[in-house]
Design an enzyme around this catalytic site. Structure first.
Site, PDB file in Angstrom:
ATOM      1  N   ASP A  30       0.831  -1.209   0.000  1.00  9.79           N
ATOM      2  CA  ASP A  30       0.000   0.000   0.000  1.00  9.79           C
ATOM      3  C   ASP A  30       0.864   1.257   0.000  1.00  9.79           C
ATOM      4  O   ASP A  30       1.976   1.252   0.511  1.00  9.79           O
ATOM      5  CB  ASP A  30      -0.922  -0.030   1.235  1.00  9.79           C
ATOM      6  CG  ASP A  30      -2.072   0.954   1.111  1.00  9.79           C
ATOM      7  OD1 ASP A  30      -2.403   1.363  -0.026  1.00  9.79           O
ATOM      8  OD2 ASP A  30      -2.646   1.316   2.158  1.00  9.79           O
ATOM      9  N   ASN A  78     -11.110  -2.681  -5.120  1.00 14.60           N
ATOM     10  CA  ASN A  78     -10.367  -1.683  -5.904  1.00 14.60           C
ATOM     11  C   ASN A  78     -11.061  -1.321  -7.224  1.00 14.60           C
ATOM     12  O   ASN A  78     -10.706  -0.325  -7.857  1.00 14.60           O
ATOM     13  CB  ASN A  78      -8.920  -2.133  -6.176  1.00 14.60           C
ATOM     14  CG  ASN A  78      -8.016  -2.041  -4.959  1.00 14.60           C
ATOM     15  OD1 ASN A  78      -7.119  -2.846  -4.753  1.00 14.60           O
ATOM     16  ND2 ASN A  78      -8.230  -1.034  -4.123  1.00 14.60           N
TER      17      ASN A  78
HETATM   18  C1  IPE Z   1      -5.442  -2.818  -0.132  1.00 11.64           C
HETATM   19  O1  IPE Z   1      -5.078  -1.479  -0.349  1.00 11.64           O
HETATM   20  C2  IPE Z   1      -5.424  -3.570  -1.411  1.00 11.64           C
HETATM   21  C3  IPE Z   1      -4.143  -3.680  -2.111  1.00 11.64           C
HETATM   22  C4  IPE Z   1      -2.977  -3.259  -1.703  1.00 11.64           C
HETATM   23  C5  IPE Z   1      -4.226  -4.347  -3.355  1.00 11.64           C
HETATM   24  P1  IPE Z   1      -6.157  -0.330  -0.443  1.00 11.64           P
HETATM   25  O2  IPE Z   1      -5.405   0.953  -0.559  1.00 11.64           O
HETATM   26  O3  IPE Z   1      -7.139  -0.601  -1.511  1.00 11.64           O
HETATM   27  O4  IPE Z   1      -6.897  -0.435   0.965  1.00 11.64           O
HETATM   28  P2  IPE Z   1      -7.840   0.601   1.738  1.00 11.64           P
HETATM   29  O5  IPE Z   1      -8.921   1.005   0.790  1.00 11.64           O
HETATM   30  O6  IPE Z   1      -7.008   1.792   2.115  1.00 11.64           O
HETATM   31  O7  IPE Z   1      -8.314  -0.143   2.935  1.00 11.64           O
HETATM   32  C1  IPE Z   2      -1.598   0.199  -3.371  1.00  9.20           C
HETATM   33  O1  IPE Z   2      -1.373   1.552  -3.357  1.00  9.20           O
HETATM   34  C2  IPE Z   2      -1.851  -0.315  -4.764  1.00  9.20           C
HETATM   35  C3  IPE Z   2      -3.229  -0.791  -4.984  1.00  9.20           C
HETATM   36  C4  IPE Z   2      -4.195  -0.791  -4.116  1.00  9.20           C
HETATM   37  C5  IPE Z   2      -3.501  -1.308  -6.313  1.00  9.20           C
HETATM   38  P1  IPE Z   2      -2.564   2.592  -3.336  1.00  9.20           P
HETATM   39  O2  IPE Z   2      -2.946   2.909  -4.749  1.00  9.20           O
HETATM   40  O3  IPE Z   2      -3.668   2.127  -2.473  1.00  9.20           O
HETATM   41  O4  IPE Z   2      -1.868   3.859  -2.701  1.00  9.20           O
HETATM   42  P2  IPE Z   2      -2.497   4.887  -1.658  1.00  9.20           P
HETATM   43  O5  IPE Z   2      -2.986   4.083  -0.484  1.00  9.20           O
HETATM   44  O6  IPE Z   2      -3.608   5.579  -2.355  1.00  9.20           O
HETATM   45  O7  IPE Z   2      -1.354   5.779  -1.303  1.00  9.20           O
HETATM   46 MG    MG Z   3      -4.118   2.381  -0.500  1.00  8.23          MG
END
Ligand code: IPE
Ligand code: IPE
Ligand code: MG
Length: 260
Positions: A30, A78
């Site tokens: 993340d 997502n």
């Molecule tokens: C969790 O990250 C899913 C992945 C890393 C694929 P998210 O960024 O989607 O999670 P939330 O929404 O902050 O809980």
């Molecule tokens: C994780 O990084 C990747 C996926 C969930 C695909 P994020 O895209 O959630 O990054 P933040 O949390 O918005 O910084």
């Molecule tokens: Mg995220």
């Protein structure tokens, strides 16, 4: 006996063997978006950079002797993101499969992808099937990518599969055991994760491996995923090695049972 029967004991049924290096590491990667935003870049630049961190982490885990590495790449939630971002993530997944699989294969790594794959476009599904088939015989580390994965989806589909296999369970629910469910989970081929890592500062599970995280050690770091590297992995493994995994027992019982 079904062929999907796991060879690994459940942490709630038997105490797993002690190890200082986690056998299975599961990571929520993340912070890609925030990494990019903090550099005044578009969010997708963070996802592209995140692929490099995947490469470094796979290499580092294989070197450290981790047997199973599981990476959460795309959750079932997502899809709620802007269509443009979802589409870039799919392109990145496709190009990573096109470019990286032969290298994984040369390094003896077996690739598996778990999740509701029917939602993906045919080209991506085809690449996944080819990559899994190509690397199926490898005996090194197993790299699992969780894509369109959700922990609740996994438990539900496992219960449904158990009922399909034994329809009499519907009339005798008391016969439904833990193992009937766990052997139908998408990752029935792997032991439960020993170490869970989440980068990006949030301290939540976000519908990742809900069933299997029952006794997993949790490690959270503020580092954004694109900045995660071998040194960061070592810090997580060091933290893991310092923990006392009691699995319900007392500390004295653990000490008596631990070798060395
Ligand atoms: C969790 O990250 C899913 C992945 C890393 C694929 P998210 O960024 O989607 O999670 P939330 O929404 O902050 O809980
Ligand atoms: C994780 O990084 C990747 C996926 C969930 C695909 P994020 O895209 O959630 O990054 P933040 O949390 O918005 O910084
Ligand atoms: Mg995220």
């Amino acid at each position: 006996m079904p062929t999907t029967m796991p060879t690994f004991a459940s942490s709630t049924i038997a105490v797993p063997e002690y190890r200082s290096v986690p056998r299975h590491v599961a990571i929520i990667m993340d912070g890609n978006g925030r990494w990019a935003t903090s550099r005044h870049l578009p969010r997708v630049a963070g996802h592209a950079k995140g692929v490099e961190a995947v490469r470094a982490t796979v290499e580092a885990c294989a070197r450290r002797g981790v047997d199973f590495l599981t990476l959460f790449a795309f959750s079932s939630e997502n899809w709620r993101r802007p269509a443009d971002e979802v589409s870039v993530l799919m392109r990145l997944f496709i190009s990573a499969l096109e470019r990286e699989v032969s290298k994984l294969h040369r390094n003896g790594i077996r690739l598996r992808v778990v999740g509701e794959l029917s939602a993906f476009e045919p080209r991506l599904r085809e690449l996944i099937a080819q990559a899994e088939e190509h690397t199926a015989g490898n005996r090194g580390m197993t790299l699992t990518i969780a894509a369109n994965y959700g922990g609740r989806w996994d438990i539900l589909q496992a219960v449904q599969a158990a009922l399909r296999e034994q329809p009499e369970l519907a009339r005798h629910p008391e016969l439904l055991g833990e193992q009937a469910i766990s052997r139908h989970l998408a990752m029935a081929y792997a032991p439960e994760p020993d170490l869970f890592i989440r980068t990006g500062g949030e301290q939540r599970i976000s519908n990742f491996l809900l069933w299997q995280l029952a006794y997993t050690e949790l490690y959270f770091t503020d580092a954004y995923w694109p900045d995660f590297d071998a040194a960061a992995l070592d810090r997580a493994i060091e933290s893991f090695a310092s923990r006392e995994r009691r699995f319900g027992r007392t500390s004295a019982q653990v000490t008596a049972a631990t070798p060395g």
